[in-house]
Motif scaffolding. Structure first.
Motif, PDB file in Angstrom:
ATOM      1  N   LEU A 100       0.897  -1.461   0.087  1.00 50.49           N
ATOM      2  CA  LEU A 100      -0.022  -0.099   0.167  1.00 50.49           C
ATOM      3  C   LEU A 100       0.824   1.046  -0.153  1.00 50.49           C
ATOM      4  O   LEU A 100      -0.101   2.491  -0.580  1.00 50.49           O
ATOM      5  CB  LEU A 100      -1.003  -0.234   0.959  1.00 50.49           C
ATOM      6  CG  LEU A 100      -2.275   0.006   0.932  1.00 50.49           C
ATOM      7  CD1 LEU A 100      -2.849  -1.060   1.000  1.00 50.49           C
ATOM      8  CD2 LEU A 100      -2.155   1.696   1.720  1.00 50.49           C
TER       9      LEU A 100
ATOM     10  N   ILE B 213      -5.210  -1.123  -4.214  1.00 43.94           N
ATOM     11  CA  ILE B 213      -5.337  -2.611  -3.762  1.00 43.94           C
ATOM     12  C   ILE B 213      -7.044  -3.233  -4.617  1.00 43.94           C
ATOM     13  O   ILE B 213      -6.906  -3.722  -4.310  1.00 43.94           O
ATOM     14  CB  ILE B 213      -6.404  -2.142  -2.312  1.00 43.94           C
ATOM     15  CG1 ILE B 213      -6.241  -3.448  -1.959  1.00 43.94           C
ATOM     16  CG2 ILE B 213      -7.802  -1.159  -2.635  1.00 43.94           C
ATOM     17  CD1 ILE B 213      -5.328  -3.805  -1.180  1.00 43.94           C
TER      18      ILE B 213
ATOM     19  N   LEU C  32      -0.002   3.685   7.377  1.00 46.85           N
ATOM     20  CA  LEU C  32      -0.757   2.983   6.467  1.00 46.85           C
ATOM     21  C   LEU C  32      -1.941   4.065   5.820  1.00 46.85           C
ATOM     22  O   LEU C  32      -2.120   4.455   4.698  1.00 46.85           O
ATOM     23  CB  LEU C  32      -1.620   2.341   6.566  1.00 46.85           C
ATOM     24  CG  LEU C  32      -1.141   0.828   6.109  1.00 46.85           C
ATOM     25  CD1 LEU C  32      -1.363  -0.142   7.391  1.00 46.85           C
ATOM     26  CD2 LEU C  32      -1.904   0.398   4.848  1.00 46.85           C
ATOM     27  N   LEU C  33      -2.562   4.898   6.571  1.00 46.56           N
ATOM     28  CA  LEU C  33      -3.075   5.700   6.242  1.00 46.56           C
ATOM     29  C   LEU C  33      -2.837   6.982   5.412  1.00 46.56           C
ATOM     30  O   LEU C  33      -3.701   7.414   4.799  1.00 46.56           O
ATOM     31  CB  LEU C  33      -4.580   6.284   8.080  1.00 46.56           C
ATOM     32  CG  LEU C  33      -4.683   5.745   8.557  1.00 46.56           C
ATOM     33  CD1 LEU C  33      -5.300   6.402  10.351  1.00 46.56           C
ATOM     34  CD2 LEU C  33      -6.346   4.938   7.340  1.00 46.56           C
TER      35      LEU C  33
ATOM     36  N   MET D 182      -2.188   6.197   2.262  1.00 47.88           N
ATOM     37  CA  MET D 182      -3.604   6.069   1.429  1.00 47.88           C
ATOM     38  C   MET D 182      -4.003   7.323   0.935  1.00 47.88           C
ATOM     39  O   MET D 182      -4.774   7.912  -0.207  1.00 47.88           O
ATOM     40  CB  MET D 182      -4.321   5.696   1.869  1.00 47.88           C
ATOM     41  CG  MET D 182      -4.143   3.977   2.214  1.00 47.88           C
ATOM     42  SD  MET D 182      -5.641   2.769   3.013  1.00 47.88           S
ATOM     43  CE  MET D 182      -4.900   3.188   4.844  1.00 47.88           C
ATOM     44  N   GLY D 183      -3.901   8.421   1.931  1.00 45.35           N
ATOM     45  CA  GLY D 183      -4.613   9.868   1.919  1.00 45.35           C
ATOM     46  C   GLY D 183      -3.120  10.698   0.870  1.00 45.35           C
ATOM     47  O   GLY D 183      -4.057  11.152   0.096  1.00 45.35           O
TER      48      GLY D 183
ATOM     49  N   GLN E  44      -4.449   9.383  -2.799  1.00 38.15           N
ATOM     50  CA  GLN E  44      -5.408  10.097  -3.123  1.00 38.15           C
ATOM     51  C   GLN E  44      -6.090  11.054  -3.689  1.00 38.15           C
ATOM     52  O   GLN E  44      -6.180  11.758  -4.348  1.00 38.15           O
ATOM     53  CB  GLN E  44      -6.680   9.556  -1.488  1.00 38.15           C
ATOM     54  CG  GLN E  44      -7.817  10.161  -1.818  1.00 38.15           C
ATOM     55  CD  GLN E  44      -8.980  10.922  -0.362  1.00 38.15           C
ATOM     56  OE1 GLN E  44      -8.766  10.272   0.247  1.00 38.15           O
ATOM     57  NE2 GLN E  44     -10.136  11.291  -0.862  1.00 38.15           N
TER      58      GLN E  44
ATOM     59  N   GLY F 236      -6.862  10.120 -12.480  1.00 40.10           N
ATOM     60  CA  GLY F 236      -7.326  10.289 -13.376  1.00 40.10           C
ATOM     61  C   GLY F 236      -8.329   8.519 -13.124  1.00 40.10           C
ATOM     62  O   GLY F 236      -9.561   8.647 -13.692  1.00 40.10           O
ATOM     63  N   LEU F 237      -7.267   7.955 -12.517  1.00 45.33           N
ATOM     64  CA  LEU F 237      -8.196   6.170 -12.401  1.00 45.33           C
ATOM     65  C   LEU F 237      -9.256   6.019 -11.218  1.00 45.33           C
ATOM     66  O   LEU F 237      -8.981   6.524 -10.169  1.00 45.33           O
ATOM     67  CB  LEU F 237      -7.400   5.374 -12.103  1.00 45.33           C
ATOM     68  CG  LEU F 237      -6.102   5.917 -13.087  1.00 45.33           C
ATOM     69  CD1 LEU F 237      -5.096   4.387 -13.118  1.00 45.33           C
ATOM     70  CD2 LEU F 237      -6.230   5.250 -14.441  1.00 45.33           C
ATOM     71  N   ARG F 238     -10.738   5.635 -11.812  1.00 46.50           N
ATOM     72  CA  ARG F 238     -11.376   5.559 -10.248  1.00 46.50           C
ATOM     73  C   ARG F 238     -11.226   4.566  -9.311  1.00 46.50           C
ATOM     74  O   ARG F 238     -12.164   3.071  -9.723  1.00 46.50           O
ATOM     75  CB  ARG F 238     -12.477   5.938 -11.128  1.00 46.50           C
ATOM     76  CG  ARG F 238     -13.362   6.851 -11.396  1.00 46.50           C
ATOM     77  CD  ARG F 238     -14.950   7.182 -12.317  1.00 46.50           C
ATOM     78  NE  ARG F 238     -14.713   6.099 -13.588  1.00 46.50           N
ATOM     79  CZ  ARG F 238     -15.249   5.232 -14.347  1.00 46.50           C
ATOM     80  NH1 ARG F 238     -15.970   7.026 -14.490  1.00 46.50           N
ATOM     81  NH2 ARG F 238     -15.258   4.742 -15.649  1.00 46.50           N
TER      82      ARG F 238
ATOM     83  N   PRO G  49     -10.880   3.497  -6.132  1.00 44.68           N
ATOM     84  CA  PRO G  49     -12.134   3.723  -4.891  1.00 44.68           C
ATOM     85  C   PRO G  49     -13.274   2.670  -4.837  1.00 44.68           C
ATOM     86  O   PRO G  49     -13.195   1.686  -4.268  1.00 44.68           O
ATOM     87  CB  PRO G  49     -11.688   4.725  -4.201  1.00 44.68           C
ATOM     88  CG  PRO G  49     -10.648   5.294  -4.347  1.00 44.68           C
ATOM     89  CD  PRO G  49     -10.774   5.553  -5.575  1.00 44.68           C
ATOM     90  N   TRP G  50     -14.127   3.262  -5.887  1.00 41.23           N
ATOM     91  CA  TRP G  50     -15.638   2.721  -6.199  1.00 41.23           C
ATOM     92  C   TRP G  50     -15.345   1.239  -6.812  1.00 41.23           C
ATOM     93  O   TRP G  50     -16.410   0.796  -6.685  1.00 41.23           O
ATOM     94  CB  TRP G  50     -16.465   3.242  -7.172  1.00 41.23           C
ATOM     95  CG  TRP G  50     -16.920   4.875  -5.859  1.00 41.23           C
ATOM     96  CD1 TRP G  50     -16.634   6.010  -7.162  1.00 41.23           C
ATOM     97  CD2 TRP G  50     -17.005   5.043  -4.658  1.00 41.23           C
ATOM     98  NE1 TRP G  50     -17.073   7.254  -6.069  1.00 41.23           N
ATOM     99  CE2 TRP G  50     -17.268   6.521  -4.904  1.00 41.23           C
ATOM    100  CE3 TRP G  50     -18.220   4.308  -4.231  1.00 41.23           C
ATOM    101  CZ2 TRP G  50     -17.930   7.315  -4.667  1.00 41.23           C
ATOM    102  CZ3 TRP G  50     -18.530   4.848  -3.242  1.00 41.23           C
ATOM    103  CH2 TRP G  50     -18.784   6.640  -2.748  1.00 41.23           C
TER     104      TRP G  50
END
Ligand SMILES: Nc1ncnc2c1ncn2[C@@H]1O[C@H](COP(=O)(O)OP(=O)(O)OP(=O)(O)O)[C@@H](O)[C@H]1O
Ligand SMILES: Nc1ncnc2c1ncn2[C@@H]1O[C@H](COP(=O)(O)OP(=O)(O)OP(=O)(O)O)[C@@H](O)[C@H]1O
Ligand SMILES: [Mg+2]
Ligand SMILES: [Mg+2]
Lengths: 339, 333, 325, 482
Positions: free
Chosen positions: B253, B259, B301-302, B305-306, B309, B314-316, B318-319
């Motif tokens: 990560l 992920i 880790l957080l 990820m932040g 983000q 431009g790659l979606r 999370p959803w």
């Protein structure tokens, strides 16, 4: 011919069944649910033949009573999974709850009820923070909760220096050991079943509950339709935290002493229970009926293995193999329905 | 000469530029500010402790790139240590036991891949596999003729100066894995299918082979990680890899590998592992309360990820997490 | 100085020692008390100590090796360690010896003789002592349950090895079930409960952990099965329960508590200081397990102190209360 | 050839031939079986009966079939070159990066597409992606090229690029099958015609001699002169909702638009000139960097789509599967997604109320579903779209309905029903905003038209007297550009 087709030239044999009929309802029961309850039945049969005393109702009630902590935390996990999340911090939250319960109980003038309320609030608070974190950033839940789990573990290890203080008063221990009206069922079993019914009713019967499913199935669509997606996400994790705290209290009531690690296996077991019960990690599916079966399968399977005196390494293998078989079967069933 | 470094390589380094800077900066700062950090004992200890993490995280990175995740890496590493200890029971002795251990890792990986291809969620498939593998390892561990193959382990555990042989192996393996994922045809399919399996299947790409290969590599690298662990602990221990699961995921990560699959580069596992290891070493060496290390990992880790983000390309991503497990779309053969 | 780790002191000063202590684990009450016992001893010996460095290995052999190596890199004078991997720790011990550091192995050994002193209770003896008492109490006849810790962990395996040898020598004894209870009360309780439901005809319980014994007692009570003789450890919770059962009278319960004292770590510190002063110390200091039976139970049980306490301690009551609340 | 999916007979007894160099138009309503037939042709599906026969391989490379699928088949995470390389036949186990970039560059140049081969596909516009997709198919110089609705997300100039490439290939002997719902394109490009209806072949012959109307008639088996309902009698002067001087970093520059109640206002332009941004700002899904959104002249700030929904603004997103539907959810769950709090005022669900409300909707829109509990994933695309639009009909007090490309891939019959409902809504006083790339639809359905160019308003037209030429003039930059 379906009443819903105005100008249809295509026919669909399924439209023969009137919408909303019992047959239709049964047809829409997820295959996983049949399998899960089939597995429950198989375990019950095994138990019945495996021991001298056979399978008596009191024995079954004891087994389910002992599974109450898992049952409650599996409810928490199911809510989150329905919401397209996963909460890997439930184990650490349960440990936190156990540690806090013992600590608060030891303070002068502590009463079990106050302690319980405070601990559940604390769990809900942790869940709230997790929910806010996940709702307002794009951090994937798997990793976000893995991170919060690590932080929570670090914090309570630091705070206790490995050694939780205090003890669990008899008032709380009665939750696990006390007999309700002289039956072999413990109060914790009632707590579990009560929560199961309550959460089940909210999920299935209310608009807010339906929206958990909508958010899980397609958060973008839900958002564009005016569903408060973030609020539902926060609510899901908040509920998860509070329920995990309840599970932690039930666990420490059962075990009698808090520990930094006792609840660790509950994290993945709760996921497994929800999944055996038909919840998909892709979100939007899962039910209390299913999760109950998932918990029952895990509890009964452990009991079966214990009563055959199966050594713990072999138990690990058997558990894993049953899970793989379940998962393969489920994926096969899902796919054949999709065709 | 920029053409020498292929475009893919330079792109992946550029994409993780901040991470590389951070890694190098941390090493420099630690070496200057903490004298004990520079001692040969400390350097050797750091490198030796990094080797298993690097190996296991590299395998994990390939699994994650393919759109999966591998929770069985810890159990596989543990099983490796146990299989090695059975060398007395294996014809051919320690070298054969070593080969056997690697093959076992590979096979567990293949089975994971097969389960995933059959439509099981990778998280659950590998979790279940971890249980089975760990159980098997515990059973084998209690067989009476288990013993540590000291000679072999000593050889594998050799150091050149403070640099352990296995740290070098780990580095080479990491570069090889990166090269495979980015430059080989099947590796490209791993990335494509990891990002969007449905389309990959529709295009007739060898998705099944790619998935199997990715999980097999993850298993193999976990076994290599187990070997690296034995060279430090000299012990058959089925449970020795338990912390490797979370550590490897955290490393992947921090390396910026999504992920959700398909996005990121195996090469970035190196600076990520360096950051985690150096901070840990500094915490230990400065006598900071060791529990802060756990908290640090979570916070890192957080943060990782932040940062990724914010860096959003431009790659979606999370959803897409909720994407169903690897299932072939209905109606396509 | 306090027990908290201070900033790196660098080299040892002439006034005192820099002591490195690796805490192998603090995840259960026994291991936590082992660390506390050490810290308490550093207070008593503060005159000889310049600095104390404590690291945490969290039961991970690799972390422990790194921790020991970090102490070497920081130039401590003595290292006290509870090896998690008896073989794996060896290279680190050799590095320590090369750096002229005194090494004391506390409560667990290593596969080398490159150390200054080793202090421990023999775990095989520990297991055998309880087992022998159980066999004698049952008159050599009976169906018993064995409660182990964690398969694969040396302490657990060694204790059961000791017990197994005793059981095998007693032909009338049948071990009907071997359960891994993880030294955990809840796990032991659940396992024993499901076992009793299938097969209530149990004559004795051999347990290698205090809290597991307590879990087993609760399981018998929950299942409504009369209590049987059980072995255990010197945890205050078990001793309290035991003495209250004696007070109630009329149960089939009897017990023995075998102890691996937590003051081993305190002893280790004293040995370390002596060694650093150049005094001669015993290289292999193997202690007899302490034994508590119904006869001397009253001398050990502490109704005024928490359940979590392991009664074989050198800590003051204040320190115990500070530790366990 | 025939092929069924369970009870659905997707393709029944189709027989046709296609010669080298020929361009065949394949038309039919949605669900007529076109995509299935093409999948049979390329062998992605096995026919239940019948077979595909081909002339013996000619030329050095044998027979090559390339298909541009209806859905994009690109990987956003890879570069253009990597995508083109990915499913290339042959080649070793290892990719030569240099060679693959060079060949990608030459294919794109040949097609006239100005896209960097090192660009990540995720960073391209939808139109650019479609072109890359086409480039991928064309790059193998196929003997048979199948284009399944390749133009649905392309704009005029891009369509022209595509057509030029197709003509070049046809001239070189490639047989082409072209599937499209845009009839004018068929006339421009194709020689012959295959019409399918409900899986059955209804016509196979030359395209010449057909008119748009006769083609549509052949497809649907009925007249469709009434595709577009009448217009509003007059354009109300008072805006229901308006954008005042709205800007969005790099996308919109000082855009002011006003949408009156009771009328359909179209926002159009070439792909990527800001129309989607306008739709999303109105829907509360995007916040403008500057400028205001005003409802009845009062500035409002939407914190998100929910705030907009609360003010009676509904949004139909362009990608129904990604942004619109709960695919595994029932028709009822999907239909009541926005209106649930109103359908069940006390927050507790009433199945009876739900059934009544949704049943009414299903009848009104003629949604074909076996039951209200059928998962929408099992519905056809057109019916899915009806559910999506219908969702907003259930919201009482709807003031504004924003339709973003509401009929993408929807057949004529379903379109007519959707148009009629939209017009009804406008007549009942709702301000309808139509964002569409379909010129016919824009002209036919709306009362007034805004044309955007480069994030600015380049023209406002009254639909009643606007022509396609007028709209294109503004879309290309209009006077501002000259
Ligand atoms: N996965 C599925 N399972 C069961 N039935 C399906 C499935 N997919 C489609 N169908 C059935 O096939 C029919 C048409 O679906 P399809 O998506 O092909 O429509 P279409 O031909 O594209 O029509 P439209 O013009 O409305 O887009 C529907 O009646 C639907 O119920
Ligand atoms: N995989 C599938 N499973 C079930 N039914 C299917 C499947 N694929 C297609 N169908 C059905 O076959 C019929 C023909 O579908 P097809 O996709 O060929 O239509 P189409 O003419 O291409 O429509 P469109 O214009 O929407 O692309 C539809 O009724 C559809 O529901
Ligand atoms: Mg189609
Ligand atoms: Mg369709």
């Amino acid at each position: 011919m379906s009443t819903t087709t105005a100008s249809g030239s295509r026919t669909d044999p399924r439209s023969q069944s009137p919408s909303g009929s019992v047959a239709e309802t049964l047809r829409r029961v997820p295959a996983q649910l049949w399998v899960a309850y089939g597995l429950v039945l198989a375990c019950l049969l095994l138990l019945a033949v495996s021991s001298e005393g056979g399978l008596t109702l009191p024995r079954l009630l004891r087994i389910l009573s002992n599974a109450a902590p898992l049952g409650v935390v599996a409810i928490a996990q199911t809510i989150v999974i329905v919401n397209r999340g996963i909460d890997l911090s439930v184990g650490p939250v349960m440990n936190t709850a156990a540690i806090l319960t013992a600590l608060l109980s030891a303070s002068p003038g502590a009463r079990p009820l106050t302690t319980t309320v405070l601990v559940v609030l604390a769990g809900g608070g942790i869940g709230l923070l997790t929910g806010l974190l996940l709702a307002f950033t794009k951090i994937p839940p798997l990793l976000g909760t893995l991170a919060t789990a690590t932080v929570i573990q670090g914090v309570y290890s630091l705070a206790t220096r490995g050694q939780p203080r205090g003890s669990v008063p008899d008032g709380l221990r009665d939750l696990a050991d006390g007999r309700v009206l002289g039956s072999p069922a413990s109060a914790s079993l009632l707590v579990w079943l009560g929560l199961l019914v309550a959460v089940g009713a909210v999920l299935a019967r209310t608009v807010a509950g339906q929206r958990f499913y909508a958010v899980g199935a397609n958060p973008r669509a839900a958002r564009l339709s005016g569903v408060p997606v973030r609020a539902h996400t926060v609510a899901a994790y908040c509920a998860s935290g509070a329920l995990a705290a309840v599970a932690g209290i039930l666990l420490v009531a059962y075990s009698g002493s808090p520990s930094l690690t006792a609840a660790d296996p509950y994290t993945l077991n709760s996921v497994v229970a929800a999944v055996i019960g038909g919840a998909a990690l892709a979100g939007g599916t899962g039910s209390m009926t299913g999760t109950f079966a998932g918990v029952a399968v895990l509890a009964l399977l452990t009991t079966v293995l214990n009563s055959f005196s199966v050594p713990s390494p072999v138990q690990l293998v058997v558990n894993g193999a049953v899970l793989v078989a379940m998962l393969l079967l489920n994926s096969r069933l899902t796919r054949s329905r999709r065709r | 000469m920029p053409e020498l470094l292929s475009t893919t390589a330079s792109r992946s380094v550029r994409r993780a530029g901040l991470l590389w800077l951070l890694a190098v900066g941390l090493v420099v700062v630690a070496a200057v500010a903490v004298p004990a950090f520079r001692t040969p004992v400390s350097v050797g200890s750091l490198l030796a402790s990094m080797a298993p993490v690097l190996l296991i995280a590299t395998g994990q990175a390939v699994a994650v790139l393919s759109g999966g995740i591998d929770l069985s890496v810890g159990a596989v590493a543990g099983l490796t240590t146990v299989v090695l200890s059975l060398y007395l029971a294996v014809p051919g002795g320690a070298p054969v036991a070593l080969a056997l251990a690697l093959v076992v890792g590979l096979v567990v990986g293949l089975l994971n891949g097969a389960g995933v291809l059959a439509g099981v969620n990778p998280l659950l498939m590998t979790f279940a596999a971890a249980g089975i593998v760990q159980g098997a390892a515990l059973l084998l561990q209690s067989t009476p003729d288990a013993a540590t193959p000291f000679e072999l382990v000593r050889v594998l555990g050799t150091s050149v100066g403070p640099v352990p042989l296995l740290a070098v192996v780990a580095l080479v393996a990491l570069v090889a894995a990166w090269w495979w994922t980015s430059q080989s045809r099947l590796g490209r399919v791993v990335q494509a299918a990891g990002y969007d399996q449905r389309t990959a299947v529709r295009l007739g790409l060898p998705v099944r082979r790619a998935t199997l290969a990715a999980f097999a590599l993850s298993g193999l690298f976990a076994a290599l990680g187990g070997v690296a662990i034995v060279t430090r602990t000299f012990t058959a221990d089925a449970l020795v890899g338990s912390s490797a699961v979370i550590d490897s995921i955290a490393t992947v990560l921090v390396a910026g590998i999504a992920i959700t699959g398909g996005v990121g580069s195996v090469l970035s596992v190196l600076p990520a592992a360096v950051v985690v290891a150096v901070v840990g070493q500094v915490i230990t060496l400065t006598g900071t309360d060791p529990y802060y290390q756990t908290i640090f990992k979570g916070v890192l880790l957080l943060l990782a990820m932040g940062v990724y983000q914010l860096a959003g390309d431009g790659l979606r991503v999370p959803w897409r997490l909720g994407r169903p497990a690897l299932v072939r779309p209905a109606g396509l053969a | 100085s306090s027990g908290e780790p201070d900033q790196a002191g660098g080299s040892a000063s002439s006034e005192g020692l820099v002591v490195g202590y690796d805490s192998y684990f603090v995840g259960n009450t026994w291991s936590a008390q082992l660390e506390a016992e050490f810290l308490s001893a550093t207070e008593r010996e503060s005159a000889d100590i310049a600095d104390v460095i404590v690291t945490q290995s969290e039961n991970d052999a690799q972390t422990q090796i790194s921790n020991v190596q970090s102490m070497i890199a920081r130039g401590v004078d003595v290292i006290i360690v509870t090896p998690i991997s008896p073989e794996g720790i060896v290279p680190a011990l050799e590095q320590a010896a090369a750096a002229d550091i005194e090494v004391i192995l506390s409560a667990s050994g290593a596969e080398t003789d490159t150390y200054t002193s080793y202090i421990n209770v023999d775990d095989t003896d520990f297991g055998a002592t309880g087992a022998q008492w159980l066999v004698d109490t049952l008159g050599g006849e009976g169906r018993i349950v064995a409660l182990n810790g964690i398969a694969g962990v040396p302490t657990s395996d060694l204790r059961y090895e000791g017990a197994q040898a005793v059981f095998e020598a007693a032909p009338g004894i049948e071990v009907v079930s071997v359960i891994d209870g993880g030294w955990d009360q809840a796990t032991a309780k659940t396992s024993v409960e499901s076992l009793l439901a299938a097969d209530p005809d149990i004559d004795g319980v051999w347990s290698q952990g205090g809290s597991m014994t307590l879990g087993a007692i609760e399981a018998f009570e929950a299942a409504g099965v009369p209590l049987v003789p059980m072995t255990g450890e010197d945890s205050n919770g078990l001793l309290k329960k035991w003495s209250s059962l004696i007070a109630e009278g009329g149960t089939g319960f009897d017990a023995i508590a075998v102890a691996k004292p937590t003051w081993i770590s305190a002893e280790a510190l004293e040995t370390a200081i002596a060694a650093a002063r150049g005094e001669q110390v015993t290289k292999d200091n193997l202690l007899e397990p302490e034994v508590i039976t119904s006869e001397n139970l009253d001398e050990f049980v502490r109704d005024d102190l928490p359940d979590s306490l392991w009664v074989n301690t050198r800590m003051t009551d204040e320190e115990v209360v500070a530790l366990f609340g | 050839m025939s092929r069924s999916f369970g009870a659905t007979r997707a393709v029944q007894d189709i027989s046709f031939t296609i010669a080298p160099g020929e361009v065949l138009a394949l038309v039919g309503e949605n669900g007529a079986g076109k995509s299935t037939l093409m999948n049979l042709l390329v062998g992605a599906l096995e026919p239940d009966t019948g077979s595909v026969r081909v002339a013996p391989p000619s030329g050095p490379h044998g027979r090559r079939v390339a298909m541009v699928h209806q859905e994009l088949s690109l990987f956003d995470n890879l570069t253009v070159a990597e995508n083109l390389e990915l499913d290339r036949e042959g080649g070793g186990a290892v990719v030569s990066e240099r060679a693959s970039r060079a060949s990608a560059r030459s294919v794109l140049e040949h097609l006239g597409v100005d896209v960097s081969v090192d660009a990540t596909v995720g960073s391209l516009t939808v139109g650019q992606r479609q072109l890359v997709e086409i480039a991928k198919a064309v790059s193998v110089s196929p003997t048979l090229l199948i284009l399944d609705e390749p133009t649905s997300s392309l704009e005029g100039p891009q369509v022209a690029l595509l057509f030029a490439a197709v003509r070049r290939l046809a001239a070189a002997g490639t047989a082409v099958v072209f599937v499209s719902h845009r009839t004018e394109e068929l006339f421009e490009l194709c020689d012959r015609l295959l019409v399918m209806r409900d899986g059955v072949q209804v016509e196979f012959g030359p395209l010449a001699g057909h008119t748009r109307a006769s083609l549509v008639e052949s497809m649907v088996g009925r007249e469709t002169s009434t595709l577009y309902p009448g217009r509003a009698p007059s354009l109300p002067p008072e805006p229901e909702i308006e954008l005042v001087d709205v800007s969005l970093a790099g996308r919109l520059h000082g855009v002011s638009l006003s949408f009156p109640a009771g009328a359909v206002t179209a926002v159009t332009g070439l792909d990527g000139h800001g129309q989607t941004e306008v739709a999303e700002i109105l829907a509360g899904a995007t916040r403008p960097a500057s400028g205001t959104v005003a409802v009845h002249g009062v500035p409002v700030r939407f914190s998100g789509p929910r705030a907009a929904v609360r003010r009676g603004i509904g949004y139909v997103p362009p990608d129904r599967r990604l942004d619109g539907l709960l695919l595994d959810g029932s028709v009822a769950a999907n239909a009541t997604l926005a209106a649930a709090p109103r359908v069940h005022p006390r927050g507790v669900r009433s199945p009876r109320r739900e059934r009544r409300v949704v049943q009414g909707l299903v009848q009104r829109l003629a949604i074909k579903a076996s039951s209200l509990h059928q998962p929408v994933v099992e519905l056809s695309g057109g019916n899915q779209q009806k559910v999506l639009v219908g969702r907003w009909l259930l919201v009482p007090g709807l003031r504004v309905l924003v339709l973003n490309d509401p009929t993408r891939g929807v057949d004529v019959g379903s379109r007519a029903q959707i148009y009629a409902v939209v017009r009804d809504l406008a007549a009942s006083g709702v301000a309808v905003v139509l964002v569409s790339t379909d010129m016919q639809e824009t002209l036919g359905l709306s009362d007034q038209i805004y044309v955007l160019y480069s994030g600015r308003v380049s023209g406002r037209l009254l639909a009643a007297d606007a022509t396609e030429r007028d709209v294109m003039h503004h879309a290309m930059g209009g006077d501002a550009r000259a």
